[in-house]
Design an enzyme around this catalytic site. Sequence first.
Site, PDB file in Angstrom:
ATOM      1  N   ASP A   1       0.815  -1.220   0.000  1.00 30.89           N
ATOM      2  CA  ASP A   1       0.000   0.000   0.000  1.00 30.89           C
ATOM      3  C   ASP A   1       0.846   1.266   0.000  1.00 30.89           C
ATOM      4  O   ASP A   1       0.306   2.368  -0.046  1.00 30.89           O
ATOM      5  CB  ASP A   1      -0.935   0.016   1.215  1.00 30.89           C
ATOM      6  N   CYS A   2       2.151   1.123   0.062  1.00 32.79           N
ATOM      7  CA  CYS A   2       3.074   2.264   0.150  1.00 32.79           C
ATOM      8  C   CYS A   2       3.734   2.508  -1.208  1.00 32.79           C
ATOM      9  O   CYS A   2       4.383   1.616  -1.758  1.00 32.79           O
ATOM     10  CB  CYS A   2       4.129   1.971   1.215  1.00 32.79           C
ATOM     11  N   GLY A   3       3.582   3.716  -1.745  1.00 32.52           N
ATOM     12  CA  GLY A   3       4.177   4.061  -3.036  1.00 32.52           C
ATOM     13  C   GLY A   3       5.691   3.953  -3.033  1.00 32.52           C
ATOM     14  O   GLY A   3       6.287   3.472  -4.006  1.00 32.52           O
TER      15      GLY A   3
ATOM     16  N   ARG B   1       6.506   0.305  -3.244  1.00 28.09           N
ATOM     17  CA  ARG B   1       6.249  -0.221  -4.599  1.00 28.09           C
ATOM     18  C   ARG B   1       7.329   0.239  -5.569  1.00 28.09           C
ATOM     19  O   ARG B   1       7.801  -0.537  -6.410  1.00 28.09           O
ATOM     20  CB  ARG B   1       4.865   0.205  -5.089  1.00 28.09           C
TER      21      ARG B   1
END
Length: 136
Positions: free
Chosen positions: A10-12, A15
């Site tokens: 869920d963390c950019g 990712r």
Amino acid sequence: MTVTIYHNPDCGTSRNTLAMIRASGEEPEIIEYLKTPPTREKLIELIAAAGLTPRKLLRQKDTPYDTLGLGEDKWSDDELVDFMLGHPILINRPLVVTDKGVRLCRPSEVVLEILPNPRFGVFVKEDGERVDTDAA
């Protein structure tokens, strides 16, 4: 080379770091640490190997950091580790482990310091920011 990423999908930043690892030609072991938190021993090992303190690994944004009063200086390193184990969202991410070391990859291009093939051309992050890995 073995590459491991302690990842939050869920963390950019997490990712982007994972995508950079893959773009370098590595397929890492992915540990979704919110589902599978590290043991106390592993967390302490990661903190030391990254050259951090427990306080420097604490994540504040979108966590119970303020509710738990973690901004106060009254907590020992052991107590801060206890909080991270009890609330894994407090562990800042992504942590990446390679044969070259351990890094908290914030910003994501910090991962280039420890990848076996850190130069693989231009990488475009999710937000459109361009990272020229050949210039790094």
